[in-house]
Design a protein around this motif. Structure first.
Motif, PDB file in Angstrom:
ATOM      1  N   GLY A 194      25.164  -1.794  14.526  1.00 33.21           N
ATOM      2  CA  GLY A 194      24.341  -2.999  14.530  1.00 33.21           C
ATOM      3  C   GLY A 194      24.022  -3.459  15.943  1.00 33.21           C
ATOM      4  O   GLY A 194      22.914  -3.943  16.221  1.00 33.21           O
ATOM      5  N   VAL A 195      24.995  -3.313  16.849  1.00 30.46           N
ATOM      6  CA  VAL A 195      24.767  -3.666  18.255  1.00 30.46           C
ATOM      7  C   VAL A 195      23.693  -2.765  18.858  1.00 30.46           C
ATOM      8  O   VAL A 195      22.800  -3.221  19.596  1.00 30.46           O
ATOM      9  N   ARG A 196      23.761  -1.469  18.543  1.00 32.39           N
ATOM     10  CA  ARG A 196      22.752  -0.529  19.042  1.00 32.39           C
ATOM     11  C   ARG A 196      21.370  -0.936  18.552  1.00 32.39           C
ATOM     12  O   ARG A 196      20.394  -0.952  19.319  1.00 32.39           O
ATOM     13  N   ARG A 197      21.270  -1.294  17.272  1.00 33.53           N
ATOM     14  CA  ARG A 197      19.973  -1.678  16.711  1.00 33.53           C
ATOM     15  C   ARG A 197      19.490  -3.015  17.277  1.00 33.53           C
ATOM     16  O   ARG A 197      18.298  -3.228  17.479  1.00 33.53           O
ATOM     17  N   TYR A 198      20.432  -3.904  17.563  1.00 29.79           N
ATOM     18  CA  TYR A 198      20.111  -5.207  18.159  1.00 29.79           C
ATOM     19  C   TYR A 198      19.443  -5.018  19.525  1.00 29.79           C
ATOM     20  O   TYR A 198      18.394  -5.601  19.819  1.00 29.79           O
ATOM     21  N   HIS A 199      20.062  -4.171  20.373  1.00 30.47           N
ATOM     22  CA  HIS A 199      19.497  -3.907  21.703  1.00 30.47           C
ATOM     23  C   HIS A 199      18.229  -3.068  21.610  1.00 30.47           C
ATOM     24  O   HIS A 199      17.304  -3.229  22.422  1.00 30.47           O
ATOM     25  N   GLY A 200      18.178  -2.177  20.619  1.00 31.57           N
ATOM     26  CA  GLY A 200      16.972  -1.372  20.431  1.00 31.57           C
ATOM     27  C   GLY A 200      15.765  -2.238  20.112  1.00 31.57           C
ATOM     28  O   GLY A 200      14.651  -1.963  20.567  1.00 31.57           O
TER      29      GLY A 200
END
Length: 508
Positions: free
Chosen positions: A269-275
């Motif tokens: 979710g963090v990866r998708r948030y920054h993406g």
């Protein structure tokens, strides 16, 4: 695509789509599509969608999009496509710009990964998400399963790309509504790519989740997996599609509503948030650059928008060269000077017949550090940033005119070699803003809206060099006297340019 190729074709990808208008029940939708350019094994299809209100007869653009198609594989060999037959001025223009759009497609992933690496340096998970009342993104997860039936497929038995997009929009809309408690409106689709086909009888599983919110918009990521009967039993999914959908919400008055902040609850979710943040930066850069607003010639040069600034640079020069209404104002030996007036904007074109091959003229004119050898308006010129083989940023100073400070410029020079013999070499120039190179009190910072060269091959030993400049207040003092007949500086500069090219060309 199939009309051009003469064989079965499939969609490979869609460029980012922006919806400018909403089409409603009772309105007439017109969809026009044509192949803009055929590359070796792929082609770009331009699609324009308009909506017309039958009561008012007002027509508005819903979206202009670009799709990439490839020939449906038959065996192991790839089929090479024939060139597009260009009929109109618009055909030639879109054909030229299709190459620039292809550069953006091929470089998108690299730009995105660079932005993601930047965000990873900014801090840890605990430093980023401190809002206690932020909405957990896992509560927005929605899953949907669809069975592909014959009405959902094209004449090859493959699922319609538009049908998949419609299903994706439905599941993404439900995901967004769990956050906003309202009815979201789709505004854009990013990174819609086909990773593989699906056919009649497949089960398609759609997973959607909110990645991030941005004041008045929300990004929802959707992943599509396909299963045939055997894969369904064995739980062996085929990843066939992914996309990111951006929604707005408006109230009864048409005003944009604010979305609550969200927080991811997993590492993915963090990866998708920054993406989502990286994609928003690219999306805003694209929207700004492709709008090509003439009242803001100098664009901020940063990692997220480099591809679009370069595209804008080449596209603006290509559009300027293709404008109708050029009028000859001077003819001298092998030099012709043309002007074009459109509203308050004056454009200049200097056409020179030069006795050296076009590739040599391109090599000499694209190196701006040599411009001082023939152009007296260049006092100094240094490379600030060598972005790539085709893109460089220069810092240029010019001598003062009477009663004026000396001027300086920060310019992007984009050089392009032709894909076909009939196309010109291009050296496009426009001003950009670098944060580490602010204006100084010593110089008057000036801007170039659009300038550059197009170089056409004549024979093995000659070429036609066309110089363009869309005159702004910053460069007007250098042209004003000449255009009123009080000076011949343009002709003198053109003669010096020709002398330089032919002298240096003879040494090669």
């Amino acid at each position: 695509a199939e009309k051009h190729a003469g064989v079965s074709c499939v969609t490979a990808s869609m460029d980012d789509i922006q919806f400018e208008e909403a089409a409603r029940v009772g309105q007439v939708i017109t969809i026009k599509a044509k192949v803009n350019r055929a590359f070796k094994t792929s082609m770009e299809v331009g699609i324009k969608v308009t909506v017309q209100d039958v009561l008012t007869n007002v027509e508005k653009i819903v979206s202009v999009a670009y799709a990439t198609y490839v020939v449906k594989p038959v065996g192991v060999g790839k089929i090479e496509l024939k060139p597009v037959n260009l009929l109109s001025r618009e055909d030639h223009l879109e054909h030229a710009l299709a190459t620039e759009r292809r550069r953006i497609r091929l470089g998108y992933e690299e730009v995105f990964q660079n932005l993601m690496r930047e965000s990873n340096k900014e801090g840890s998970y605990s430093d980023t998400f401190k809002e206690e009342d932020a909405f957990p993104t896992d509560l927005t997860h929605v899953q949907s399963i669809e069975l592909v039936q014959p009405p959902h497929a094209n004449h090859h038995g493959n699922t319609f790309g538009g049908q998949i997009m419609a299903w994706m929009e439905t599941v993404a809309s439900i995901s967004a509504s769990r956050l906003c408690r309202s009815y979201p409106i789709l505004k854009a689709v990013n990174m819609f790519k086909f990773w593989g086909p699906s056919v009649v009888g497949d089960r398609l599983v759609f997973n959607a989740i909110v990645n991030n919110t941005f004041q008045n918009s929300v990004e929802v990521g959707v992943r599509v997996e396909a299963y045939n009967c055997e894969e369904w039993i064995k739980d062996q999914a085929r990843h066939i599609n992914s996309a990111f959908l951006i929604f707005n919400v408006v109230n009864d008055k048409g005003e944009l509503l604010t979305f609550p902040e969200v927080k991811p609850t997993t590492e993915d979710g963090v990866r998708r948030y920054h993406g989502a943040i990286a994609r928003k930066r690219i999306r805003l850069a694209r929207k700004c650059m492709l709008s090509a607003k003439e009242d803001k010639p100098s664009d901020l040069w940063e990692r997220s928008n480099q591809a679009y600034v370069s595209y804008s640079n080449v596209a603006t020069l290509t559009h300027l060269a293709a404008k109708p209404g050029w009028e000859i104002t001077s003819v001298l030996d092998n030099i012709k000077i043309w002007t074009n007036e459109e509203g308050d904007v004056l454009s200049l074109k200097v056409e020179m017949q030069v006795k050296i091959p076009s590739h040599l003229a391109f090599s000499l004119l694209s190196d701006f550090t040599r411009r001082q050898q023939w152009d007296k308006h260049f006092l100094t010129c240094e490379v600030l940033q060598a972005v790539s083989e085709d893109e460089k940023i220069y810092y240029v100073t010019s001598p003062p005119m009477t009663g004026h400070k000396p001027r300086d410029f920060v310019i992007l020079v984009s050089q392009r070699q032709p894909s076909q013999p009939s196309e010109p070499y291009v050296v496009a120039v426009k001003s950009v803003t670098l944060t580490f190179m602010p204006p100084s009190s010593e110089y008057c910072r000036s801007e170039i809206l659009c300038a550059g060269f197009q170089i056409y091959s004549g024979s093995s030993s000659s070429c036609t060099v066309c110089y363009f400049n869309q005159v702004t207040s910053g460069v007007m003092p250098y042209f004003a006297a000449n255009l009123t007949g009080l000076s011949n500086s343009i002709e003198v500069t053109a003669l010096e340019c020709m002398k330089f090219l032919e002298l240096e060309g003879s040494k090669c």
